[in-house]
Enzyme design. Sequence first.
Site, PDB file in Angstrom:
ATOM      1  N   PHE A   1      -2.193   3.034 -48.707  1.00  0.00           N
ATOM      2  CA  PHE A   1      -0.803   3.290 -48.305  1.00  0.00           C
ATOM      3  C   PHE A   1       0.170   2.235 -48.824  1.00  0.00           C
ATOM      4  O   PHE A   1       1.245   2.065 -48.258  1.00  0.00           O
ATOM      5  CB  PHE A   1      -0.677   3.406 -46.779  1.00  0.00           C
ATOM      6  CG  PHE A   1      -1.663   4.338 -46.144  1.00  0.00           C
ATOM      7  CD1 PHE A   1      -1.667   5.683 -46.485  1.00  0.00           C
ATOM      8  CD2 PHE A   1      -2.584   3.877 -45.229  1.00  0.00           C
ATOM      9  CE1 PHE A   1      -2.583   6.542 -45.919  1.00  0.00           C
ATOM     10  CE2 PHE A   1      -3.508   4.741 -44.659  1.00  0.00           C
ATOM     11  CZ  PHE A   1      -3.514   6.075 -45.002  1.00  0.00           C
TER      12      PHE A   1
ATOM     13  N   THR B   1     -16.451  -2.406 -21.432  1.00  0.00           N
ATOM     14  CA  THR B   1     -15.205  -2.098 -22.152  1.00  0.00           C
ATOM     15  C   THR B   1     -14.120  -3.122 -21.833  1.00  0.00           C
ATOM     16  O   THR B   1     -13.163  -3.249 -22.565  1.00  0.00           O
ATOM     17  CB  THR B   1     -14.679  -0.684 -21.812  1.00  0.00           C
ATOM     18  OG1 THR B   1     -14.380  -0.621 -20.420  1.00  0.00           O
ATOM     19  CG2 THR B   1     -15.678   0.390 -22.167  1.00  0.00           C
TER      20      THR B   1
ATOM     21  N   LEU C   1     -16.245   3.192 -12.718  1.00  0.00           N
ATOM     22  CA  LEU C   1     -15.199   3.151 -11.696  1.00  0.00           C
ATOM     23  C   LEU C   1     -15.081   1.730 -11.154  1.00  0.00           C
ATOM     24  O   LEU C   1     -13.986   1.168 -11.040  1.00  0.00           O
ATOM     25  CB  LEU C   1     -15.555   4.140 -10.585  1.00  0.00           C
ATOM     26  CG  LEU C   1     -14.612   4.221  -9.397  1.00  0.00           C
ATOM     27  CD1 LEU C   1     -13.218   4.640  -9.831  1.00  0.00           C
ATOM     28  CD2 LEU C   1     -15.145   5.212  -8.356  1.00  0.00           C
TER      29      LEU C   1
ATOM     30  N   GLN D   1      -5.719  -1.678 -54.455  1.00  0.00           N
ATOM     31  CA  GLN D   1      -5.093  -0.614 -55.249  1.00  0.00           C
ATOM     32  C   GLN D   1      -4.735  -1.141 -56.630  1.00  0.00           C
ATOM     33  O   GLN D   1      -4.214  -0.400 -57.445  1.00  0.00           O
ATOM     34  CB  GLN D   1      -3.786  -0.154 -54.569  1.00  0.00           C
ATOM     35  CG  GLN D   1      -3.973   0.564 -53.258  1.00  0.00           C
ATOM     36  CD  GLN D   1      -2.655   0.783 -52.541  1.00  0.00           C
ATOM     37  OE1 GLN D   1      -2.446   0.297 -51.441  1.00  0.00           O
ATOM     38  NE2 GLN D   1      -1.736   1.529 -53.129  1.00  0.00           N
TER      39      GLN D   1
ATOM     40  N   GLY E   1     -15.906  -1.027 -12.537  1.00  0.00           N
ATOM     41  CA  GLY E   1     -15.369  -1.933 -13.563  1.00  0.00           C
ATOM     42  C   GLY E   1     -13.857  -1.898 -13.585  1.00  0.00           C
ATOM     43  O   GLY E   1     -13.197  -2.927 -13.754  1.00  0.00           O
TER      44      GLY E   1
ATOM     45  N   ASP F   1      -5.273   2.246 -14.371  1.00  0.00           N
ATOM     46  CA  ASP F   1      -4.766   3.587 -14.061  1.00  0.00           C
ATOM     47  C   ASP F   1      -5.293   4.120 -12.732  1.00  0.00           C
ATOM     48  O   ASP F   1      -4.669   4.994 -12.116  1.00  0.00           O
ATOM     49  CB  ASP F   1      -5.173   4.559 -15.171  1.00  0.00           C
ATOM     50  CG  ASP F   1      -4.291   4.402 -16.391  1.00  0.00           C
ATOM     51  OD1 ASP F   1      -3.146   3.960 -16.228  1.00  0.00           O
ATOM     52  OD2 ASP F   1      -4.761   4.712 -17.497  1.00  0.00           O
TER      53      ASP F   1
ATOM     54  N   LYS G   1       1.781   8.444 -15.242  1.00  0.00           N
ATOM     55  CA  LYS G   1       1.497   7.391 -16.230  1.00  0.00           C
ATOM     56  C   LYS G   1       2.412   7.589 -17.434  1.00  0.00           C
ATOM     57  O   LYS G   1       2.541   8.701 -17.935  1.00  0.00           O
ATOM     58  CB  LYS G   1       0.032   7.478 -16.685  1.00  0.00           C
ATOM     59  CG  LYS G   1      -0.319   6.549 -17.854  1.00  0.00           C
ATOM     60  CD  LYS G   1      -1.807   6.567 -18.188  1.00  0.00           C
ATOM     61  CE  LYS G   1      -2.134   5.646 -19.343  1.00  0.00           C
ATOM     62  NZ  LYS G   1      -3.576   5.552 -19.621  1.00  0.00           N
TER      63      LYS G   1
ATOM     64  N   GLU H   1       3.966  10.402 -51.570  1.00  0.00           N
ATOM     65  CA  GLU H   1       4.992   9.811 -50.694  1.00  0.00           C
ATOM     66  C   GLU H   1       6.067  10.784 -50.211  1.00  0.00           C
ATOM     67  O   GLU H   1       6.486  10.702 -49.052  1.00  0.00           O
ATOM     68  CB  GLU H   1       5.674   8.651 -51.431  1.00  0.00           C
ATOM     69  CG  GLU H   1       4.723   7.527 -51.759  1.00  0.00           C
ATOM     70  CD  GLU H   1       5.372   6.533 -52.699  1.00  0.00           C
ATOM     71  OE1 GLU H   1       5.790   5.474 -52.228  1.00  0.00           O
ATOM     72  OE2 GLU H   1       5.457   6.815 -53.905  1.00  0.00           O
TER      73      GLU H   1
ATOM     74  N   VAL I   1     -15.131  -6.472 -20.349  1.00  0.00           N
ATOM     75  CA  VAL I   1     -15.744  -7.768 -20.633  1.00  0.00           C
ATOM     76  C   VAL I   1     -15.870  -7.949 -22.149  1.00  0.00           C
ATOM     77  O   VAL I   1     -15.617  -9.031 -22.688  1.00  0.00           O
ATOM     78  CB  VAL I   1     -17.139  -7.868 -19.958  1.00  0.00           C
ATOM     79  CG1 VAL I   1     -17.813  -9.181 -20.324  1.00  0.00           C
ATOM     80  CG2 VAL I   1     -17.003  -7.749 -18.449  1.00  0.00           C
TER      81      VAL I   1
HETATM   82  C1  LIG Z   1     -10.052   1.190 -25.837  1.00  0.00           C
HETATM   83  C2  LIG Z   1      -9.875   0.959 -24.362  1.00  0.00           C
HETATM   84  C3  LIG Z   1      -9.015   1.772 -23.680  1.00  0.00           C
HETATM   85  C4  LIG Z   1      -8.817   1.567 -22.308  1.00  0.00           C
HETATM   86  N1  LIG Z   1      -7.945   2.384 -21.673  1.00  0.00           N
HETATM   87  C5  LIG Z   1      -7.735   2.218 -20.348  1.00  0.00           C
HETATM   88  C6  LIG Z   1      -6.828   3.072 -19.651  1.00  0.00           C
HETATM   89  O1  LIG Z   1      -6.247   4.000 -20.230  1.00  0.00           O
HETATM   90  N2  LIG Z   1      -6.636   2.839 -18.350  1.00  0.00           N
HETATM   91  C7  LIG Z   1      -7.257   1.815 -17.689  1.00  0.00           C
HETATM   92  O2  LIG Z   1      -7.024   1.636 -16.496  1.00  0.00           O
HETATM   93  N3  LIG Z   1      -8.138   1.010 -18.321  1.00  0.00           N
HETATM   94  C8  LIG Z   1      -8.388   1.182 -19.619  1.00  0.00           C
HETATM   95  N4  LIG Z   1      -9.280   0.355 -20.273  1.00  0.00           N
HETATM   96  C9  LIG Z   1      -9.951  -0.712 -19.524  1.00  0.00           C
HETATM   97  C10 LIG Z   1     -11.412  -0.402 -19.103  1.00  0.00           C
HETATM   98  O3  LIG Z   1     -11.957   0.598 -19.899  1.00  0.00           O
HETATM   99  C11 LIG Z   1     -11.525   0.042 -17.665  1.00  0.00           C
HETATM  100  O4  LIG Z   1     -11.043  -0.960 -16.818  1.00  0.00           O
HETATM  101  C12 LIG Z   1     -12.973   0.390 -17.287  1.00  0.00           C
HETATM  102  O5  LIG Z   1     -12.983   1.144 -16.131  1.00  0.00           O
HETATM  103  C13 LIG Z   1     -13.860  -0.820 -17.106  1.00  0.00           C
HETATM  104  O6  LIG Z   1     -15.186  -0.384 -16.814  1.00  0.00           O
HETATM  105  P1  LIG Z   1     -16.468  -1.051 -17.457  1.00  0.00           P
HETATM  106  O7  LIG Z   1     -17.631  -0.435 -16.792  1.00  0.00           O
HETATM  107  O8  LIG Z   1     -16.444  -0.952 -18.913  1.00  0.00           O
HETATM  108  O9  LIG Z   1     -16.251  -2.546 -17.018  1.00  0.00           O
HETATM  109  P2  LIG Z   1     -16.934  -3.852 -17.539  1.00  0.00           P
HETATM  110  O10 LIG Z   1     -16.214  -4.334 -18.762  1.00  0.00           O
HETATM  111  O11 LIG Z   1     -18.375  -3.674 -17.659  1.00  0.00           O
HETATM  112  O12 LIG Z   1     -16.572  -4.813 -16.323  1.00  0.00           O
HETATM  113  C14 LIG Z   1     -15.249  -5.035 -15.957  1.00  0.00           C
HETATM  114  C15 LIG Z   1     -15.139  -6.029 -14.808  1.00  0.00           C
HETATM  115  O13 LIG Z   1     -15.648  -5.459 -13.621  1.00  0.00           O
HETATM  116  C16 LIG Z   1     -16.632  -6.293 -13.041  1.00  0.00           C
HETATM  117  N5  LIG Z   1     -17.623  -5.453 -12.373  1.00  0.00           N
HETATM  118  C17 LIG Z   1     -18.118  -4.291 -12.853  1.00  0.00           C
HETATM  119  N6  LIG Z   1     -18.957  -3.753 -11.943  1.00  0.00           N
HETATM  120  C18 LIG Z   1     -18.969  -4.597 -10.901  1.00  0.00           C
HETATM  121  C19 LIG Z   1     -19.653  -4.590  -9.645  1.00  0.00           C
HETATM  122  N7  LIG Z   1     -20.462  -3.612  -9.292  1.00  0.00           N
HETATM  123  N8  LIG Z   1     -19.441  -5.622  -8.805  1.00  0.00           N
HETATM  124  C20 LIG Z   1     -18.607  -6.639  -9.137  1.00  0.00           C
HETATM  125  N9  LIG Z   1     -17.952  -6.684 -10.302  1.00  0.00           N
HETATM  126  C21 LIG Z   1     -18.131  -5.673 -11.173  1.00  0.00           C
HETATM  127  C22 LIG Z   1     -17.163  -7.069 -14.227  1.00  0.00           C
HETATM  128  O14 LIG Z   1     -17.785  -8.250 -13.836  1.00  0.00           O
HETATM  129  C23 LIG Z   1     -15.916  -7.292 -15.040  1.00  0.00           C
HETATM  130  O15 LIG Z   1     -15.194  -8.371 -14.549  1.00  0.00           O
HETATM  131  C24 LIG Z   1      -9.501   0.534 -21.628  1.00  0.00           C
HETATM  132  C25 LIG Z   1     -10.383  -0.277 -22.349  1.00  0.00           C
HETATM  133  C26 LIG Z   1     -10.567  -0.082 -23.695  1.00  0.00           C
HETATM  134  C27 LIG Z   1     -11.524  -0.979 -24.431  1.00  0.00           C
END
Ligand SMILES: Cc1cc2nc3c(=O)[nH]c(=O)nc-3n(C[C@H](O)[C@H](O)[C@H](O)COP(=O)(O)OP(=O)(O)OC[C@H]3O[C@@H](n4cnc5c(N)ncnc54)[C@H](O)[C@@H]3O)c2cc1C
Length: 1214
Positions: A683, A144, A230, A652, A232, A242, A305, A1146, A146
């Site tokens: 719209f 999410t 977590l 439209q 990530g 957050d 938040k 409208e 990357v």
């Molecule tokens: C629509 C949307 C809404 C979001 N809303 C929020 C929000 O409200 N609050 C918030 O804080 N974030 C938000 N995010 C950001 C994101 O979702 C979070 O940071 C999420 O926890 C990332 O997790 P992931 O597994 O998808 O990470 P990934 O994209 O898979 O990885 C993220 C990073 O972590 C590294 N990584 C992951 N695992 C490891 C590991 N084991 N060792 C070393 N490096 C690692 C990766 O290399 C990369 O650099 C949002 C993102 C999107 C797209």
Amino acid sequence: MTGNDVGCFERITGGDGNDKTDSETKCLIERDNFVIDSCPDSSTLKINGDNDNMSPKVNGKVNGSLKTNGNINNTGRLDSTPPRRYDPTQEVIFPPELKVSDDLDRQTLMFQGPRVTYWRPTSFTHLVTLKHHHPHAKIIVGNTEVGVEVRFKNQLYRVLINPSKVPELTSVVVQGSGVVFGASVTLTAVYDVLRQQVKTQPEHKTRTFSAILEMLNWFAGKQIRNVASLGGNIMTSSPISDLNPILLAGGASLNFTSLQGGERRVVMDDKFFTGYRRNAVRPTEVLVSVHVPFTCQEEHIQSYKQSRRRDDDIAIVNAAMKVRMIPHTTTVHHLSLVFGGMAATTVIAPNTMKELVGCSWDDSLLPKATQLLLEDLPLDPSAPGGMVEYRQALTLSFFFKFYLSVRRWLSECVPAQVDPLTEDQLTAIRLYHRPATSTSQTFQQVPEDQKEHDLVGRPVVHTSAYKQTTGEAVYVDDLPRLENELHAALVISSRAHAKILSIDETHALELEGVEAFFCARDLPGEMNVTGVATMDDQVFAKEKVECVGQVVGVVVARDHARARQAASLVRICYQDLSPPIITIEDAIKEESWWGPWTIRRGSMEDGFNMATNTLEGEMRIGGQEHFYMETNSHIAVPKGEDGELEMFSSTQNPSGTQQLVAKALGLQANRVVVRVKRLGGGFGGKETRTSVVSVPVAVAAARLNRPVRIWLERHEDTLVTGGRHPFLCRWKVGFTPDGRLTALQAHIYVNAGCTLDLSTFLVQKALFTFDNAYNIQNMCVTGYACKTNLPSNTAFRGFGAPQAVMFIEDIISQVAAFLKMDPVQIQERNMYQAGNKTIVGYRLDHCTITRCWRQVMDTSLVHVLKASVQKFNRENTYRKQGLAVTPAQFGIAFERFFNQAGALVHIYTDGSILLTHGGIEMGQGLHTKMIQIASRVLGVSAENIYLSETATDKVPNTTATAASVSTDLLGMAVMKACNELVSRLQPYVNKDPAGTWKDWVNAAYFDQVSLSATGFYKNPCIIDFDFETMTGRPFNYYAAGAAVTKVEVDCLTGDHTILRTDIVMDVGNSLNPAVDIGQVEGAFVQGTGLVTMEELCYSPEGVLLTRGPGAYKIPGFQDIPCEFHVSLLKDSPNPQAVFSSKGVGEPPLLLAASVFQSIKAAVGAARQDHHLDPVFRLDSPATAERIRLACQDPLIHKVKLPTHKTTKPWSVTV
Ligand SMILES: Cc1cc2nc3c(=O)[nH]c(=O)nc-3n(C[C@H](O)[C@H](O)[C@H](O)COP(=O)(O)OP(=O)(O)OC[C@H]3O[C@@H](n4cnc5c(N)ncnc54)[C@H](O)[C@@H]3O)c2cc1C
């Protein structure tokens, strides 16, 4: 939401003051938790529609007793079966039969492409070995973060490693000291584990867990939490993460492993984050697990938040605060204050944390903490993200909430030393909890003797509703790929005002799979000239660019991705011209505008002479992005001879597209056919601006003689196609002590962008609507369409009227505040009555505004609501409520010659009918209503009537579907065509009265009677307004409505909740109450977005910064009114339109002004506590930032911004 909550028509009975007559139906739905209120009433309203095209079920609920139909039982009696409770076990599951073996899941996988290698190891050793050999590899779990980097920031990671099948990273272990989560554990799983811990462990041990749980409620959306990990979140190290503030405050520690370094344990502290999205982890290390410790008896922790929108939004500022007290005292032993959104990393407030140790947690601590926090958390005025003052204020507000929350906790731990909080203080720290949404929908049923086949007036389901719900509905990009098809991508300007020195497409054309590039060089002379009313635009920018996002060229390649990649390789050299004009103020200074136009009546001199008081003011209303679901999509298909071209277009305005495409290709319009099945929303955004996309694609297709397809990415669509015009109003009003407005003078300036587009008409509509519902005898309003270096703004639902209503309602509220009167008194004193003339000279013979007004006041029990608001405000300091009642009148018509429409109806010998008309279905139910009209006129049931598409070769010279007038015009055209056919069939009906429809059709056919007819309708009553003589008849009639809205505002954060909205809307005799109520609800919520949270931010250089759902927030489920009651005005036939109906698309949007005014009233109540001027300025949208700053409490006064005049702000208000 599931299909279950789409709507079921039920009656609310007794006891709520809302009892209806037998001829009315009302439905109550509780949405969020899918509870349908039980219905003790009796009887059924049932129909069977086996016509797939238009099954007249009302509610999307196919099974069970709540199915309503409209054509059989018109007794108005309802099904007595109690609605069923929502049963989660009945949710649709993934069919087990379709599940494939999970053998592959246990295997190591490796995919290799030309640019990227992807690994999915299954053992820990393999994982760390891979990371050892590829230190720059990206680990991805949920992708999410990357994914966003790759897609939107053009990052290329050559090696990706997915550790989601490595057991060490997915396990969860509860230890004596806390819980250890594998780094790949998803946030949903974290939530489940922590919730279980909170349920089973002693309360004091799980306080950090509770803080995380609270935060996870507001972390992204469910879909993201289901995959995001977590680890990530931690490793992304975003400054607005957050979870990181809580993990830091909670004392979490991280376990890393690398092949050579072995294991390493790192405590999460302020040294962990080393810069923007950087941390102290070594390239070869893998985050294995996260230890989140239990809390102890003496610890208290909270998380906070604040974002633009509650659901699924990133934080503006977030925080976690933990205090540890010396046992049995109120003395601070240790304090952790961690913030996000205040710097390039998650930060602590070091001095505050240090200085408060040893202090007693009482009122003496607050001023000290406030001062220290401001010093610890400075923000530069040009800090990315802007909102500098607000962000600082939030840190203080969060701390204040934490302070109170600790006091409450201490009052339980050491009651002898700390008094319990007052109710007011408790309200200040109350966690947000939204009750289940409840709604009611009230409308009038058709007469009992209405024929069964006749669907007019019945709440039949939208013809595409089921197909749209299942995904079967076909949109442009769903059309199958054509042989030889190519994809296009736009090359757009990155400068707001610059000369084009050169365009070099060499690198783009070198890419494999790229076919061609076209730009102004390829469209000589007039062929490159385009526009709307004035031909002031270019298909491709020729010598200079006038905004960021202007189309300079188009690349055509084998697929979408390759075309986009190639587009990014086209090099354009610019030479900046004079500084761009970005804001309305810039334009005023440069006198850069079209117009002005002035509407006036009476005498300003007399009006101001009559006044005992005058007030002057200024107000701004921001723009709005259309945010339709389907972005611009077009397919141009050359037919192979004589230049013929077929366009499948999301527009439209098919005839407008046809004309502009033909012009650019040097063809006659008869060689171009534009087809539109349906749009995924418009719209107004697809009325004229689609041509900036469709014409380049048509050029490419014609030149290559191959089909070319394009669909825009969301951020591209947002940037290129413009939106609602931002407005600035400067006004002066004169009034008497009893609130009668004697004079009103105003200047309105709209930011039109770089071309005129529809701005002339839009400014004029704003002028025509400036009186709204009020009879102000002396008025003079002048409108300017400011020419700036922004993408051209365009039509948007309401077309200038919402802003006009917002302004006049605000002026009234200012007068009320000045006179210390209830705005309702001023509104009523000035409201139009039947027989009055509006500002355009239209005599209101069928004036329904006062009926809507009175009814909404009655049914909402406004006096009870008002009393409850006053009581709440007397008892509360930190939260305030506000109430507002808003009337709205909206004139319906197009400019004169546009008021025409055509239809074409064929009857086939099997009795089936193909209905075609010139209007576009974009979700508003136009086709549904046309079928209803045809069913009545032809006297056949809807199952025989089919509406396939809109096409320029079926109905020519169509007016764009817009201005809430399409049903009026097209309905009449359909009626005329059907009447013609009825009269041709009549002899056969007379001959064989017992025959069937099919018999008559066949008899006519064998008698060589044409079974095809066109219908044409023009409205002869519309006369364009003449600004010289102030005469004309720009409207056919007025639609009217009124709304009561009650809100609650958190004065410490600026957050707001719409507690309740009641609307009464006059739609004449509704053709389809289900569709009309949907329009009322949808328009109101879209208007709510406009006036509360939708904020377009531009850099000082004119670059739109808020280009997608990540940064630009439209209302979510949490933002609709908690209670939402919509009624259609009874017994209100409109003699001016088809079957006595009225336009509805409208007008209800204007009622969102009630949300703005109720927020303003709540802010006013907060200001009253601080003895501030009741007359104050609040601009729209009333974002959390604006609300918080307007509350002007003592905390805000502590925030002092450095005033470097030279600092460039992050964004400017345009
Ligand atoms: C629509 C949307 C809404 C979001 N809303 C929020 C929000 O409200 N609050 C918030 O804080 N974030 C938000 N995010 C950001 C994101 O979702 C979070 O940071 C999420 O926890 C990332 O997790 P992931 O597994 O998808 O990470 P990934 O994209 O898979 O990885 C993220 C990073 O972590 C590294 N990584 C992951 N695992 C490891 C590991 N084991 N060792 C070393 N490096 C690692 C990766 O290399 C990369 O650099 C949002 C993102 C999107 C797209």
